[in-house]
Design a protein around this motif. Structure first.
Motif, PDB file in Angstrom:
ATOM      1  N   HIS A 157      12.934  11.306 -31.375  1.00 16.36           N
ATOM      2  CA  HIS A 157      12.246  12.371 -32.429  1.00 16.36           C
ATOM      3  C   HIS A 157      12.504  13.799 -31.730  1.00 16.36           C
ATOM      4  O   HIS A 157      12.278  13.978 -30.349  1.00 16.36           O
ATOM      5  CB  HIS A 157      10.789  11.932 -32.586  1.00 16.36           C
ATOM      6  CG  HIS A 157      10.670  10.609 -33.181  1.00 16.36           C
ATOM      7  ND1 HIS A 157      10.823  10.586 -34.565  1.00 16.36           N
ATOM      8  CD2 HIS A 157      10.167   9.460 -32.746  1.00 16.36           C
ATOM      9  CE1 HIS A 157      10.402   9.353 -34.842  1.00 16.36           C
ATOM     10  NE2 HIS A 157      10.277   8.491 -33.892  1.00 16.36           N
ATOM     11  N   ASN A 190       9.946  18.271 -36.041  1.00 14.86           N
ATOM     12  CA  ASN A 190       9.010  17.577 -36.926  1.00 14.86           C
ATOM     13  C   ASN A 190       9.429  17.314 -38.285  1.00 14.86           C
ATOM     14  O   ASN A 190       9.013  16.862 -39.160  1.00 14.86           O
ATOM     15  CB  ASN A 190       7.537  18.230 -36.896  1.00 14.86           C
ATOM     16  CG  ASN A 190       7.534  19.717 -37.381  1.00 14.86           C
ATOM     17  OD1 ASN A 190       8.741  20.129 -38.239  1.00 14.86           O
ATOM     18  ND2 ASN A 190       6.638  20.329 -37.109  1.00 14.86           N
ATOM     19  N   GLU A 202      15.292  13.328 -36.127  1.00 14.73           N
ATOM     20  CA  GLU A 202      15.551  12.155 -35.468  1.00 14.73           C
ATOM     21  C   GLU A 202      16.856  11.563 -35.125  1.00 14.73           C
ATOM     22  O   GLU A 202      17.738  11.915 -35.997  1.00 14.73           O
ATOM     23  CB  GLU A 202      14.455  10.913 -35.780  1.00 14.73           C
ATOM     24  CG  GLU A 202      14.844  10.532 -37.292  1.00 14.73           C
ATOM     25  CD  GLU A 202      14.083   9.331 -37.496  1.00 14.73           C
ATOM     26  OE1 GLU A 202      12.702   9.500 -37.466  1.00 14.73           O
ATOM     27  OE2 GLU A 202      14.394   8.348 -37.958  1.00 14.73           O
ATOM     28  N   ARG A 215      13.291   7.236 -21.020  1.00 14.60           N
ATOM     29  CA  ARG A 215      12.008   8.191 -20.741  1.00 14.60           C
ATOM     30  C   ARG A 215      12.603   9.219 -19.774  1.00 14.60           C
ATOM     31  O   ARG A 215      12.137  10.585 -19.807  1.00 14.60           O
ATOM     32  CB  ARG A 215      10.977   7.575 -20.414  1.00 14.60           C
ATOM     33  CG  ARG A 215      10.423   6.740 -21.653  1.00 14.60           C
ATOM     34  CD  ARG A 215       8.830   6.416 -21.501  1.00 14.60           C
ATOM     35  NE  ARG A 215       8.645   5.429 -22.526  1.00 14.60           N
ATOM     36  CZ  ARG A 215       8.241   6.000 -23.855  1.00 14.60           C
ATOM     37  NH1 ARG A 215       8.292   7.160 -24.036  1.00 14.60           N
ATOM     38  NH2 ARG A 215       7.988   5.000 -24.830  1.00 14.60           N
ATOM     39  N   ASP A 272      11.278  18.580 -25.421  1.00 17.56           N
ATOM     40  CA  ASP A 272      10.811  18.489 -26.447  1.00 17.56           C
ATOM     41  C   ASP A 272      11.092  17.364 -27.391  1.00 17.56           C
ATOM     42  O   ASP A 272      11.041  17.360 -28.600  1.00 17.56           O
ATOM     43  CB  ASP A 272      11.480  19.646 -27.224  1.00 17.56           C
ATOM     44  CG  ASP A 272      10.694  20.955 -27.285  1.00 17.56           C
ATOM     45  OD1 ASP A 272       9.391  20.784 -26.966  1.00 17.56           O
ATOM     46  OD2 ASP A 272      11.156  21.808 -27.576  1.00 17.56           O
ATOM     47  N   CYS A 273      11.309  16.202 -26.900  1.00 18.79           N
ATOM     48  CA  CYS A 273      11.700  15.050 -27.576  1.00 18.79           C
ATOM     49  C   CYS A 273      10.691  13.832 -27.322  1.00 18.79           C
ATOM     50  O   CYS A 273      10.128  13.757 -26.433  1.00 18.79           O
ATOM     51  CB  CYS A 273      12.939  14.292 -27.225  1.00 18.79           C
ATOM     52  SG  CYS A 273      14.158  15.703 -27.894  1.00 18.79           S
ATOM     53  N   ARG A 274      10.580  13.012 -28.247  1.00 20.43           N
ATOM     54  CA  ARG A 274       9.440  11.730 -28.232  1.00 20.43           C
ATOM     55  C   ARG A 274      10.270  10.546 -28.280  1.00 20.43           C
ATOM     56  O   ARG A 274      11.218  10.416 -29.101  1.00 20.43           O
ATOM     57  CB  ARG A 274       8.516  11.998 -28.995  1.00 20.43           C
ATOM     58  CG  ARG A 274       7.434  10.926 -29.132  1.00 20.43           C
ATOM     59  CD  ARG A 274       6.302  11.325 -30.032  1.00 20.43           C
ATOM     60  NE  ARG A 274       6.555  11.567 -31.411  1.00 20.43           N
ATOM     61  CZ  ARG A 274       6.717  10.144 -32.046  1.00 20.43           C
ATOM     62  NH1 ARG A 274       6.544   9.127 -31.955  1.00 20.43           N
ATOM     63  NH2 ARG A 274       7.092  10.512 -33.448  1.00 20.43           N
ATOM     64  N   GLU A 288      10.549   6.433 -29.261  1.00 20.83           N
ATOM     65  CA  GLU A 288       9.811   5.443 -29.801  1.00 20.83           C
ATOM     66  C   GLU A 288      10.746   4.259 -29.676  1.00 20.83           C
ATOM     67  O   GLU A 288      12.062   4.088 -29.795  1.00 20.83           O
ATOM     68  CB  GLU A 288       9.826   5.612 -31.424  1.00 20.83           C
ATOM     69  CG  GLU A 288       8.925   4.662 -32.079  1.00 20.83           C
ATOM     70  CD  GLU A 288       9.159   4.855 -33.800  1.00 20.83           C
ATOM     71  OE1 GLU A 288       9.470   6.132 -34.146  1.00 20.83           O
ATOM     72  OE2 GLU A 288       8.857   3.806 -34.284  1.00 20.83           O
TER      73      GLU A 288
END
Lengths: 458, 458
Positions: free
Chosen positions: A209, A212, A323, A350, A356-358, A360
């Motif tokens: 991600h 937003n 995303e 990770r 700045d990314c997430r 999942e």
């Protein structure tokens, strides 16, 4: 006592054996489609009836899914557990079939006679090689050949949801000295194979991600992180230039192929170039320093099975997407631990994720590789018994895919499996116009007569 | 003669202005998708009818693609050419919209009333500020305000394939003293902007072909080249760790921002952190050593707008796909040459293509960057006319996006463009839940009354 009279009975009864196989092939037992629920039951009932007629104590055992077929013939000697599955793959796209998939026929082809029908090879034709071997044996000797249990399932093509609970609930009844599984292939048309190594599998899916929401690349392109860019940079690091997977600890538990095994494989008539040329390729893409055969049978892989993000339709859209996604799976060998591989891969992602990314991340329960205990004498006895039936001697091979039943038999029943099958690479299993060579069926039956005879006494 | 009565008429007619905008917004004129072909025609027809009712000599002018709408009001004074586009972006992913994208509504939000619909900001809401300004003028003065031509296209969101031929074929009819383009944004909610620098755009799409069919990763994983892997490795090299694009020659023609311009930009109340925070980000992802504003307005980019390959549905499929695809676009500045960039990128891809892969590459005709002649007096007159309508004075800004029309007007018609628009950064153009502030619409109409009044006389 020679097996020759039984082999002669197989030859003499081949027409009738085919008729029975055709009767089973006519039942459209597609397990993944609820519309064929009654057909799956009908196939199970058909098998129970055939087995009972042969003198087995046979029964249909209902489950929350498709029924199991279990049959016993109790006798002296080592207990042999025979496994196959009576369900088949769906047939779509139906228009690519040259005839009704459930109207079997023997056809002449340039490479010999074939039995054409859905399930001919996977797995009804293979499964019936057991029954016809028993039948020939009984016709000569008046009794079945040893201490036999059969387990035929009806959900192999739809994930076998009932299998593990059924094995656990019936452990004592099913546990055996050795399992014989007929769901694999020959090494080639002339060379029977006992598959002794199977790679394990871990499947993951994840999303990177970024912003937003989807952004306009004119307005935000430059300062805004593009998650596809982040994803490609991460995935590009998954292999080094030598084709090795770079995840820390990935090769823990991977052992070099034993010299004797490597020598045996080197002796096989396997043409890596032809294998790749058949799919339009010419350069082995796996780890440098390993042959094509080793890359398939004995080396682990990391494969990106799917990737998607941003605008993928016709034309152009200057979007900077919120995303980006990928599905990555791993084939495991040796003692590689599926849970550790999953955790190490998540950490690998990770560690490389831009600030700045997430991430999942999802993973499916994996399965480790299976290496058969080929030092058990039954393996060599089976190999020697098989050899006289074919042009070439039987070989111990690896297998790139996964056959979960082998792990379940080992873990739940404590039973090792010997995988012998007579399918060929060109059988079109899971595809239109599936076939099983008549020779595979005929000599498959004869092969089981030989193997059973070699294993029925301790 | 004061414009106050016309501004009063704008205020009094705002409800009806909104109703007309809604009628246009209800037409799903998505130009990139052939399924909406009739809707694009319907939007053009709707505009022709509205313009004719206002007294324009208006017509739908069919092209091989979507029709143009052209309207004239011949009068004394400098000829003003007004440009907008009636087509809109696709709406996917539809599930992220909170309501039907083509069912417009005025909504209350914490920052004021907004018009919510696809195209509300880009560009139907903006385009309608012209029409409503003309309407108010006519209601007060009984005639239209000067020597006016309008050109509305229906392919702006799909690359404008018909535009250049149309301009060339109708050069004399369309050439004007000055063009007024309403497809840009405010500097911020309080500060109107005249965009005087625009980045150019090159859009490409390509496929990396690997095996001649989809393969099973169990059987082929390892030795068979996975084109997704090849694609990610290539794309990962597109930027270095400092965010610079690595294509050889990419920065040819890129010049540093002039000191005076940089000083003016430094004087703007632009908060790079807040700009990124608004979209959930915190770290400028562009070239290191350049401010966020410079990264958007004055630096070129390479962005992956879309990527896809393999299995992307629910669950897992251990496929090794035959191909992998991406869409990559470039924002250009200064004198970067679109054709050279396209060729250099294709070469960049070919140079990195593994031996077993094949590249299929497509590029759209690109457009270079544009710098406006701000020394022409109309620019300062427009800036002064705009200022009283808003809290802050109007400013000359750069623009990150590309508005190729500006270059085409200059090159084909010999006409310079003044870019004035009332969009805001948070309008979600090209994204789900696009909106246009009601204030942008209302004061946008009023702004045009002022600007037209300032420009209608030589």
């Amino acid at each position: 006592m020679s097996v020759d009279p039984v082999l002669a009975a197989v030859d003499a009864g081949l027409e009738q054996s085919l008729e029975r196989l055709f009767a089973l092939l006519r039942i459209p037992s597609i397990s993944t489609d609820p519309a064929y629920d009654a057909d799956c039951k009908a196939a199970a009932d058909w098998l129970v009836e055939e087995l009972a007629a042969l003198g087995f104590d046979a029964s249909r055992r209902d489950t929350p899914g498709k029924p199991m077929v279990v049959a016993h013939h109790r006798a002296e000697g080592p207990k042999m557990l025979f496994y196959g599955h009576y369900d088949v793959q769906p047939v779509d796209p139906l228009k690519l079939w040259h005839r009704d998939p459930f109207d079997p026929e023997v056809q002449d082809t340039p490479s010999g006679k074939v039995i054409r029908a859905r399930g001919a090879s996977d797995d009804k034709g293979q499964l019936m090689t057991f029954l016809e071997a028993f039948r020939a044996w009984k016709s000569v000797h008046g009794t079945l050949p040893g201490n036999i249990t059969l387990l035929f399932e009806g959900e192999e093509e739809s994930g076998s949801p009932s299998l593990v609970p059924f094995l656990k609930a019936n452990r004592d009844e099913l546990a055996a000295d050795i399992a014989l599984v007929c769901d694999t292939g020959m090494f080639d048309q002339k060379t029977p194979a006992i598959c002794t190594m199977l790679r394990g599998l871990v499947a993951t899916e994840f999303t990177v991600h970024g912003p937003n929401r989807d952004l306009h690349s004119g307005m935000y392109g430059g300062p805004a992180m593009n998650p596809i860019r982040a994803l490609t940079r991460i995935l590009a690091e998954l292999h080094d230039d030598a084709g090795r997977v770079t995840i820390p600890g990935f090769y823990d538990g991977v052992e070099p192929v034993a010299n004797a095994v490597r020598a045996a494989w080197d002796g096989l008539d396997f043409d890596g170039e032809a294998f790749l040329a058949d799919v339009g390729l010419s350069i082995p893409a796996g780890e440098k320093g390993h042959s094509v055969l080793e890359q398939i049978w004995a080396r682990p892989t990391a494969e990106i099975n799917g990737i998607w993000g941003g605008y993928t339709g016709a034309g152009f859209k200057t979007v900077l997407p919120a995303e980006a996604n990928a599905k990555v799976s791993f084939r495991l060998v040796g003692k590689q631990d599926p849970a550790k591989i999953t955790a190490a891969f998540e950490q690998f992602l990770r560690d490389r994720l831009p600030g700045d990314c997430r991430l999942e991340f999802h993973a499916k329960d994996g399965a480790g590789a299976t290496v058969m205990p080929t030092d058990r004498p039954e393996f060599e006895r089976a190999r020697r018994a098989l050899s006289p039936e074919w042009e070439n001697d039987a070989v111990f091979t690896g297998g790139g895919g996964s056959i979960p039943i082998v792990g379940h038999f080992r873990e739940i029943l404590g039973t090792d499996s010997i995988l012998i099958g007579f399918g060929l690479d060109n059988d079109n299993i899971h595809s239109p116009n599936e076939k099983y060579d008549l020779k595979s069926f005929h000599h498959g039956i004869r092969s089981w007569v030989r193997v059973i005879d070699a294993l029925r006494k301790a």
